[in-house]
Design a protein around this motif. Structure first.
Motif, PDB file in Angstrom:
ATOM      1  N   UNK A 316      12.092  -4.724  -5.471  1.00  0.00           N
ATOM      2  CA  UNK A 316      11.839  -3.802  -4.364  1.00  0.00           C
ATOM      3  C   UNK A 316      13.101  -3.024  -4.019  1.00  0.00           C
ATOM      4  N   UNK A 317      14.224  -3.722  -3.949  1.00  0.00           N
ATOM      5  CA  UNK A 317      15.484  -3.047  -3.629  1.00  0.00           C
ATOM      6  C   UNK A 317      15.845  -2.017  -4.690  1.00  0.00           C
ATOM      7  N   UNK A 318      15.642  -2.378  -5.961  1.00  0.00           N
ATOM      8  CA  UNK A 318      15.941  -1.433  -7.040  1.00  0.00           C
ATOM      9  C   UNK A 318      15.087  -0.176  -6.937  1.00  0.00           C
ATOM     10  N   UNK A 319      13.804  -0.358  -6.704  1.00  0.00           N
ATOM     11  CA  UNK A 319      12.889   0.773  -6.704  1.00  0.00           C
ATOM     12  C   UNK A 319      13.037   1.628  -5.450  1.00  0.00           C
ATOM     13  N   UNK A 320      13.363   1.016  -4.335  1.00  0.00           N
ATOM     14  CA  UNK A 320      13.526   1.788  -3.105  1.00  0.00           C
ATOM     15  C   UNK A 320      14.744   2.704  -3.179  1.00  0.00           C
ATOM     16  N   UNK A 321      15.699   2.378  -4.046  1.00  0.00           N
ATOM     17  CA  UNK A 321      16.847   3.262  -4.227  1.00  0.00           C
ATOM     18  C   UNK A 321      16.437   4.592  -4.852  1.00  0.00           C
ATOM     19  N   UNK A 322      15.361   4.570  -5.642  1.00  0.00           N
ATOM     20  CA  UNK A 322      14.928   5.780  -6.351  1.00  0.00           C
ATOM     21  C   UNK A 322      13.730   6.449  -5.701  1.00  0.00           C
ATOM     22  N   UNK A 323      12.912   5.672  -5.017  1.00  0.00           N
ATOM     23  CA  UNK A 323      11.673   6.209  -4.442  1.00  0.00           C
ATOM     24  C   UNK A 323      11.805   6.248  -2.922  1.00  0.00           C
ATOM     25  N   UNK A 324      11.804   7.455  -2.402  1.00  0.00           N
ATOM     26  CA  UNK A 324      11.977   7.625  -0.958  1.00  0.00           C
ATOM     27  C   UNK A 324      10.674   7.272  -0.242  1.00  0.00           C
ATOM     28  N   UNK A 325      10.742   6.280   0.607  1.00  0.00           N
ATOM     29  CA  UNK A 325       9.609   5.884   1.433  1.00  0.00           C
ATOM     30  C   UNK A 325      10.056   5.827   2.892  1.00  0.00           C
ATOM     31  N   UNK A 326       9.124   6.053   3.767  1.00  0.00           N
ATOM     32  CA  UNK A 326       9.435   5.956   5.182  1.00  0.00           C
ATOM     33  C   UNK A 326       9.837   4.520   5.512  1.00  0.00           C
ATOM     34  N   UNK A 327      10.770   4.337   6.435  1.00  0.00           N
ATOM     35  CA  UNK A 327      11.250   2.980   6.752  1.00  0.00           C
ATOM     36  C   UNK A 327      10.136   2.016   7.127  1.00  0.00           C
ATOM     37  N   UNK A 328       9.099   2.501   7.810  1.00  0.00           N
ATOM     38  CA  UNK A 328       8.034   1.588   8.211  1.00  0.00           C
ATOM     39  C   UNK A 328       7.184   1.123   7.037  1.00  0.00           C
ATOM     40  N   UNK A 329       7.364   1.767   5.863  1.00  0.00           N
ATOM     41  CA  UNK A 329       6.596   1.366   4.679  1.00  0.00           C
ATOM     42  C   UNK A 329       7.388   0.425   3.767  1.00  0.00           C
ATOM     43  N   UNK A 330       8.642   0.129   4.107  1.00  0.00           N
ATOM     44  CA  UNK A 330       9.455  -0.739   3.245  1.00  0.00           C
ATOM     45  C   UNK A 330       8.867  -2.143   3.150  1.00  0.00           C
ATOM     46  N   UNK A 331       8.455  -2.703   4.253  1.00  0.00           N
ATOM     47  CA  UNK A 331       7.898  -4.050   4.227  1.00  0.00           C
ATOM     48  C   UNK A 331       6.566  -4.096   3.472  1.00  0.00           C
ATOM     49  N   UNK A 332       5.622  -3.154   3.733  1.00  0.00           N
ATOM     50  CA  UNK A 332       4.392  -3.140   2.904  1.00  0.00           C
ATOM     51  C   UNK A 332       4.687  -2.939   1.424  1.00  0.00           C
ATOM     52  N   UNK A 333       5.703  -2.129   1.119  1.00  0.00           N
ATOM     53  CA  UNK A 333       6.060  -1.916  -0.290  1.00  0.00           C
ATOM     54  C   UNK A 333       6.541  -3.225  -0.911  1.00  0.00           C
ATOM     55  N   UNK A 334       7.359  -3.960  -0.183  1.00  0.00           N
ATOM     56  CA  UNK A 334       7.842  -5.243  -0.694  1.00  0.00           C
ATOM     57  C   UNK A 334       6.675  -6.196  -0.964  1.00  0.00           C
ATOM     58  N   UNK A 335       5.713  -6.233  -0.061  1.00  0.00           N
ATOM     59  CA  UNK A 335       4.544  -7.097  -0.259  1.00  0.00           C
ATOM     60  C   UNK A 335       3.713  -6.639  -1.455  1.00  0.00           C
ATOM     61  N   UNK A 336       3.590  -5.323  -1.617  1.00  0.00           N
ATOM     62  CA  UNK A 336       2.821  -4.811  -2.758  1.00  0.00           C
ATOM     63  C   UNK A 336       3.495  -5.182  -4.072  1.00  0.00           C
ATOM     64  N   UNK A 337       4.823  -5.094  -4.115  1.00  0.00           N
ATOM     65  CA  UNK A 337       5.557  -5.484  -5.327  1.00  0.00           C
ATOM     66  C   UNK A 337       5.365  -6.973  -5.601  1.00  0.00           C
ATOM     67  N   UNK A 338       5.454  -7.793  -4.561  1.00  0.00           N
ATOM     68  CA  UNK A 338       5.280  -9.237  -4.739  1.00  0.00           C
ATOM     69  C   UNK A 338       3.883  -9.556  -5.254  1.00  0.00           C
ATOM     70  N   UNK A 339       2.869  -8.880  -4.729  1.00  0.00           N
ATOM     71  CA  UNK A 339       1.497  -9.121  -5.178  1.00  0.00           C
ATOM     72  C   UNK A 339       1.303  -8.665  -6.614  1.00  0.00           C
ATOM     73  N   UNK A 340       1.898  -7.533  -6.938  1.00  0.00           N
ATOM     74  CA  UNK A 340       1.802  -7.036  -8.319  1.00  0.00           C
ATOM     75  C   UNK A 340       2.431  -8.019  -9.293  1.00  0.00           C
ATOM     76  N   UNK A 341       3.585  -8.551  -8.951  1.00  0.00           N
ATOM     77  CA  UNK A 341       4.240  -9.537  -9.811  1.00  0.00           C
ATOM     78  C   UNK A 341       3.390 -10.792  -9.942  1.00  0.00           C
TER      79      UNK A 341
END
Length: 1440
Positions: A316-341
């Motif tokens: 998540x940290x690696x991808x957030x460096x390249x993909x700009x997301x709103x701060x409130x979406x960082x936590x949902x993004x982390x959960x989505x990455x965890x579920x995908x894995x």
């Protein structure tokens, strides 16, 4: 009469062919058995080697009769049977060994023909002599007269003696396959062309049968040579022994083994056919094939729950460096990455499956309250906002990062094991640096830093641990170098007290730099000055350190090394370097002259101060820098900006804050040590950053290629008028290839919607008539119109690889317009029948160019001309681009998706392109039954989720074994309920099931409509529930339908009643909420998918077929892009027409243009006819270029031509070193003035005003053997000829011009290499360049040539000799570093070293070891003879 008698009868009648089958003394027919000539005493007939066993049995039977009894086979003693079996087995083995042992006399005769100096030794007269055929068997090169016809004693003597000599040579078995028919053109299979026994006069099977050599080859192709199945016979004998419970004497362990593929095929063949044990493991393991291959290096890495949480955060940290997301979406993004894995690693779900069936987990849905509306009290209280967190490309990125994390975890655990082992040896041992930083290390660089630190700090302990474990070398153990031993001695000696006196440790200094503590820990000064302490007895350590200065230098080096090896310090410098990094390009001396203003590397020749954001914007530019550096033209340097200021900041963290002379003295020592350490850190970190940037740039360029490939895949078949998107069109494809319009034939092919070619042919004249002039249409125009009216194609496709194809396109449009050619009839939206004018389009031919020369095209259309196959390829591309791309396999990298893809490693590029194909194939799905019957569709199966080439082949194999047809998806997984063999496992089936569809047949009660949709079987119940709700059926109605028609009855009813539109009335939002609430399943997107599929199953989702743009057509027909050809460029042109007021000229790419009168010359008093002549090559500047009309305007004016083209690039003021550029230009001008080098024009069609680099670029797209004549840098009495030896290999030939009347005139003699003289350039081209090119072509077509690198050939030779220990082998490969040379690589047995000799190509010959050979056969035989003589004389070969 038997067939054998018939053959023998023919042999006796044909005197010429049967001479050497009769004994000179007795006249009887002779036969060879085990290398000895003999005659059957009973009837004089020849006995065949295949009947030897029967003859042995007959002899034994006769012997038994003579002894007075006959033993019945059933009563025969078992021991006697075993003895006979072993004798036969031994005899066959001896025969085979003899067959492979050495040279027969014909082989030696051929060698003697190629090497007249070879003399044969005499031998005693043989007992039997044979007749020699005149011209066919006279191999020694001397004329033979009537007296010599029967004079064979000398020949046989020499042969026998020489055979005995060569039989003892370990290299004799090199002569394997170099003798074909009498002209030397025949070829033999590697397994069949083995050597004959050298000391015996061998009569071949076809000679014995009275057949000529060609007929003998045919017989051999059909019947073999008698030894092909020895392995099977031996295996059968071994099996018989096993059946009797007896071990095989040759292989005692074989009782427990059976024959395997690896016993029959070479390892390379098993690898190519994917039949190795590893391939079988992949094939049978119930895990997606792509996952197995990708995870193979990390197969033993097990992820704990803690590891999984860490991985999700890391990615998540690696991808957030390249993909700009709103701060409130960082936590949902982390959960989505965890579920995908979790889907990937726990459930083994591939990317297409996750994207299609787990899409709800990739979306963040938010309920946003709405404002109450008094006018609409029933309005919803909230609306749902969906934010897409992860797209399909990012799923592939997560998968790639998962592999990187596994590699990271594997290395970290290896380090942890090593540290734990060290602690196990010593309970008191611990290292706070490792303990604190090991778990924090989250990069490969960080772990490598720790490993380096461990080996530096504890090398002695590691050595002790290795000894304790009984090994000197472990996975983490290194052999210490001299420097490491030196530092170990300092650490264990008295001098280390001086290091401690620095008052600060390397780790504390690194912590200060990183700011890991609340305050900076300052260094503490000792009570003595550095020089006084160094001279004290407490520090001096003779004999190595007997003076204070030696001790000070050693202490400084030791402290600097500790700082350099500190993991925290490396981390700090690396992070600082990435922020401050600047990249400069400095041209080398070689690049000074090679990179001129027209060179593609000129834009980076003086590039300076490039920051990482600049590299990120243009990643290909950095790859060009590195490529130029590999070629020795540029040095790429990575440096730190504001280096001095950074270094000063480091001093603050290592010095003491005391103010005294003592403190100053120690601070000077500390600063000197930091300077030394930073110099080493800077060099190491810069190298690592350079490689990291390279890898990232390669990834970015590969992704650009992937995106472009995805666009080409994402286009449906050309849509016929009035048809649905996805309908396969009927195509008429035409092409003139590279031929000139009006001179070369135009090939065509008509392909129906099933892909079959029904008609093809050629047109030579497509000229329309002119009613005003009274001319009629040509016969070909009438035939074309008749073909269109009869076949009714949906579209006419045109393409080619010359600019004249544009003229063909215009002609076809005119014919369609004039003849009013129409497409097939169709119904419009109102149901009225109509027809439109037939469309003519230009087809992308990148696949067709590969198809026309492919094995696939030869197999499908063996009798077609190459250009006709090309037309078929165009038609197939129009019918389904995706299928044609899939059929290319690994050849897909031959297609250019981006000009910079050549800088990306092939494997990395292939991986990215494969993901694009996987995405598209799974978007479209594959009709599994069509794949079973159509190989073109079967090419798509490896890209289906869960499958791969191995599992796809296994899938088709099982389907064919179980009836050849799939009725339901569940059938693929097998089971007792459907009585079918499992084609795939449950996990693989779960991945692939929804992407393999089965066309629904309502008349078949077993079929399920949902099997023809994108709906996954796990969601069939949802689909049936939706169908029931749409039909408003209650539970009783549903049960009744199911009882009568099975589980799919409700959906069948929905389709039968044509009520699919009713599903649009369903409210899916509430249904999705219930599923999530009651079953914890997110199915909102899945419900939408089911609704769409119920209405239109497997709808075509690709874009419409994309017509080519003007630039794409221009590039396809000419090979030129906007970068390679544009206005302002100076190019060579050929004069086509000269008039008084204009000149017509043509560029090499085929673009024709005009030179107006004002642009012909600066001189107005001279006409164009006086200045120029037809076919003359001159330099011209492009003043106007029309890419759409394929036309141009040129200028010949000298002032314009001499002004070079300069590409305008927008740069910052400090990004280009203009001073260096001006200095280099002036330096080059001075050198040219000194050498007197001026531009030259030679009146020859092949003359080009190029330098060496431009000549190579020009020849890059040409064929082997093409050349250019160009000016030479050696002066006005020299020319240079550059010719293309092979791809990316060019030879530059220096030509000395003799007997010139003046500098501008032509020479009367042209001398090459100081020994070849030619009277004119045409003679030089024909008798020198073309003669060498012919030899190169002969080499490349020879069976012993391999299109591999020398390293790969050597590896192949090693593998071959390991599989065949008793064989020696050799091969040729091209030498890319020395144009015109080949490498002859050979290995004389399993235990010998691989060696290589150079083979030089000269006009009409090959040169090896200063010997000349006229052809490949002579070269091969000469090589063997040279090596044989060297071995016989005790000379050891070496690499040369």
């Amino acid at each position: 009469m038997s067939a054998r008698d018939l053959v023998l009868g023919e042999a006796e009648l044909d005197d010429d062919e049967a001479d050497d089958s009769f004994d000179e003394e007795t006249g009887e027919v002779k036969q060879k058995t085990n290398g000895v000539n003999r005659t059957n005493g009973r009837n004089g007939h020849l006995t065949d080697s295949s009947e030897e066993d029967d003859d042995d049995d007959d002899e034994e039977a006769q012997r038994a009769v003579r002894e007075g009894f006959i033993v019945d086979e059933e009563e025969e003693d078992a021991e006697e049977r075993e003895r006979r079996r072993q004798e036969k087995k031994k005899r066959r083995r001896e025969e085979r060994d003899e067959e492979e042992a050495g040279l027969d006399e014909e082989d030696l005769d051929l060698i003697g023909e190629a090497n007249p100096e070879f003399e044969r030794r005499s031998q005693p007269e043989p007992k039997l002599k044979r007749l020699k055929r005149g011209h066919k068997d006279d191999r020694d090169g001397r004329p033979r007269g009537v007296r010599d016809i029967f004079d064979d004693e000398e020949e046989d003597d020499r042969t026998a003696d020489r055979s005995r000599h060569l039989r003892e040579d370990e290299f004799a078995d090199f002569i394997e396959e170099d003798f074909g028919d009498e002209q030397g053109e025949g070829e033999e299979d590697d397994d069949a062309a083995v050597l004959r026994r050298p000391a015996r006069n061998i009569i071949s099977a076809h000679e014995a049968a009275g057949l000529d050599e060609a007929a003998g080859e045919d017989m051999k192709e059909v019947f073999g040579d008698g030894f092909e199945y020895d392995w099977a016979l031996e295996a059968q004998e071994a099996a018989d022994l096993r059946d009797q419970g007896q071990p095989d004497p040759e292989d005692p362990d074989a009782l427990e083994k059976g024959i395997e593929l690896k016993d029959v095929f070479e390892p390379s063949q098993l690898i190519d056919r994917m039949l190795t044990d590893e391939d079988n493991r992949i094939r049978m393991t119930d895990e997606p094939e792509r996952f197995q291959i990708a995870r193979k290096p990390y197969r033993d890495v097990e992820l704990t729950e803690q590891d999984k949480r860490e991985e999700a955060g890391w990615i998540s940290a690696l991808m957030l460096q390249k993909h700009a997301l709103e701060p409130e979406l960082h936590e949902p993004f982390h959960k989505a990455v965890a579920k995908t894995l979790d889907f990937m690693n726990t459930e083994n779900c591939e990317v297409p499956f996750i994207f299609q069936h787990r899409k709800d987990y990739l979306i963040h849905a938010r309920k946003i309250p709405t404002s109450p509306d008094p006018n609409n009290p029933d309005a919803p209280e909230y609306y749902t906002s969906a934010d897409k967190l992860i797209n399909q490309d990012e799923l592939w990125e997560i998968l790639a990062n998962d592999l990187k994390f596994r590699a990271l975890l594997e290395k970290r655990k290896a380090l942890q094991r090593t540290y734990d082992n060290l602690q196990a040896l010593d309970d008191q041992f611990h290292d706070s640096v490792i303990e604190e930083t090991l778990l924090e290390a989250n990069t490969q660089d960080g772990l490598q830093d720790l490993q380096d630190y461990l080996h530096f700090q504890h090398s002695a302990r590691l050595t002790d641990m290795a000894i304790a474990n009984g090994t000197q070398q472990t996975g983490m153990q290194r052999r210490p170098g001299a420097a490491r031993l030196l530092f170990d001695r300092i650490r264990s000696g008295k001098v280390y007290g001086l290091v401690r006196a620095y008052g600060i440790t390397a780790d504390t200094f690194a912590k200060n730099c990183l700011g890991l503590s609340n305050r900076t820990h300052r260094a503490e000064d000792p009570s003595e000055r550095p020089d006084d302490m160094a001279d004290s007895e407490a520090i001096l350590d003779p004999p190595d350190y007997s003076s204070g200065q030696q001790c000070l230098r050693a202490a400084k080096a030791m402290f600097a090394e500790e700082v350099f090896m500190s993991p925290r310090m490396r981390r700090f410098v690396r992070e600082s370097f990435f922020v401050r990094a600047l990249i400069d390009c400095h041209r080398t001396e070689k690049g000074l002259r090679r990179i001129d203003a027209q060179h593609p590397y000129y834009e980076i020749k003086y590039l300076r101060n490039q920051q990482l954001p600049d590299i990120a914007r243009d990643p290909a530019q950095f790859l060009r820098m590195l490529k130029a550096e590999e070629e020795g033209l540029i040095d790429v340097r990575v440096r730190m900006s504001q280096r001095s200021a950074f270094l000063e900041s480091l001093y603050e963290f290592v010095t003491s804050d005391n103010e005294s002379e003592l403190a100053e003295a120690w601070n000077r020592e500390r600063k000197a040590a930091i300077d030394l350490a930073f110099g080493k850190l800077e060099k190491t970190i810069a190298k690592g950053i350079k490689e990291a940037i390279r890898s990232e740039c390669e990834d970015q360029v590969a992704k650009i290629c992937r995106a472009e490939y995805g666009k080409r895949l994402d286009q449906a078949p050309y849509k016929p008028k009035g048809m649905q998107l996805g309908t396969i069109p009927r195509v008429l494809a035409l092409s003139n290839g590279s031929g000139l319009h009006g001179r070369e034939a135009i090939c065509w092919a008509w392909v129906d919607e099933s892909g079959r070619v029904h008609e093809n042919g050629k047109y030579t004249d497509l000229t329309l008539g002119d009613p005003e002039r009274g001319t009629e249409d040509s016969a070909d125009v009438i035939a074309l119109a008749e073909l269109v009216e009869r076949r009714k194609p949906d579209v006419i496709g045109v393409s080619g690889w010359s600019a004249d194809t544009k003229k063909l396109f215009k002609i076809l449009e005119d014919i369609v317009e004039r003849k009013s050619l129409r497409c097939a009839e169709f119904e419009d939206e109102d149901g009225h029948t109509q027809t439109d004018r037939l469309e003519v389009i230009t087809v992308n031919d990148e696949v067709a160019r590969l198809y026309q020369t492919s094995d696939r095209a030869t197999l499908e259309h063996p009798g077609f001309a190459p250009l006709t196959k090309y037309c078929v390829g165009l038609a197939k591309y129009l019918q389904n681009p995706m299928t044609e791309y899939a059929a290319l396999g690994r050849d897909i990298i031959s297609i250019s998706f981006d000009p910079n893809q050549r800088y990306v490693p092939q494997e990395k590029l292939l991986q990215q392109l494969e993901t694009a194909m996987v995405d598209t194939v799974n978007l479209c799905g594959v009709d599994i039954n069509e794949a079973v019957s159509d190989s073109n569709v079967a090419n798509l199966l490896p890209y289906v989720a869960g499958l791969g080439p191995r599992k796809a082949a296994q899938l088709l194999k099982v389907i064919n074994l179980t009836g050849g047809e799939v009725v339901t998806r569940i059938q693929l997984v097998g089971g007792a309920e459907n009585d079918k063999l499992a084609a795939v496992g449950q996990t693989v089936w779960n991945n692939c099931a929804s992407f393999l569809f089965i066309e629904f047949d309502s008349s078949d009660p077993e079929m399920d409509f949902l099997d023809n949709t994108r709906v996954h079987p796990e969601d069939y119940d949802l689909g049936r529930k939706m169908a029931a709700d749409a039909l408003e059926l209650d539970e009783e109605d549903i049960q009744a339908e199911v009882n009568e028609n099975g589980d799919g009855a409700v959906v069948r009813k929905l389709v039968r009643d044509e009520a699919q539109d009713k599903v649009n009335d369903l409210v899916l939002e509430e249904y999705a909420e219930q599923l999530e609430k009651n079953f914890n399943q997110r199915k909102r997107s899945t419900l939408e998918l089911i609704r769409a599929e119920l209405q239109q199953p497997y709808e075509e989702l690709r874009r419409n077929y994309a017509l080519l743009s003007t630039d794409e057509i221009f590039t396809m027909f000419t090979g030129e892009t906007r970068d390679s050809l544009c206005e302002g460029m100076v190019v060579p042109v050929s004069i086509k027409k000269v008039a008084d007021d204009y000149v017509e000229a043509k560029m090499d790419c085929g673009i024709e243009g005009t030179v107006p009168a004002l642009n012909i010359s600066d001189r107005t008093d001279v006409s164009a006819k006086q200045l120029f002549s037809l076919h003359q090559t001159v330099r011209a500047k492009i003043s106007y270029l029309n890419r759409k009309a394929f036309g141009a305007m040129f200028t010949f004016r000298q002032e314009e031509v001499e002004r070079p083209y300069r590409k305008e690039i927008d740069r910052m003021t400090d990004e280009w070193d203009e001073k260096q550029e001006e200095a280099d230009i002036e330096s080059m001008r001075e050198k040219d003035d000194v050498s007197g080098r001026t531009g030259r024009i030679v009146k020859h069609p092949l003359f080009k005003p190029f330098n060496a680099t431009q000549a190579e670029e020009y020849l890059g797209s040409q064929t082997r053997g093409d050349l250019v004549i160009r000016p030479s840098s050696k002066g006005s009495d020299h020319l240079a000829v550059t010719w293309k030896v092979s791809d990316n290999i060019y030879q530059h030939i220096d030509v000395l011009e003799l007997d010139k009347s003046n500098q501008a005139s032509s020479a009367s003699t042209y001398k090459v290499e100081g020994k070849y003289n030619y009277s004119d350039l045409d003679e030089l081209i024909a008798n020198h360049v073309k003669a060498k090119a012919k030899k190169v072509e002969e080499m490349l077509l020879h069976e012993k040539y391999q299109s591999l690198s020398k390293t790969e050939v050597e590896r192949w030779l090693t593998t071959y000799t390991e599989a065949n220990p008793k064989r020696s082998v050799y091969n040729f490969c091209i030498d890319p570093k020395h144009a015109g040379y080949f490498n002859l690589c050979f290995k004389a047995g399993q235990n010998a070293q691989v060696q290589h000799w150079f083979v030089k190509v000269v006009p009409n010959a090959f040169e090896l070891q200063k010997h000349m050979y006229p052809d490949m056969r002579a070269l091969c035989n000469g090589f063997k003879l040279i090596f044989t003589n060297m071995q016989a004389n005790g000379i050891h070969t070496r690499r040369r």
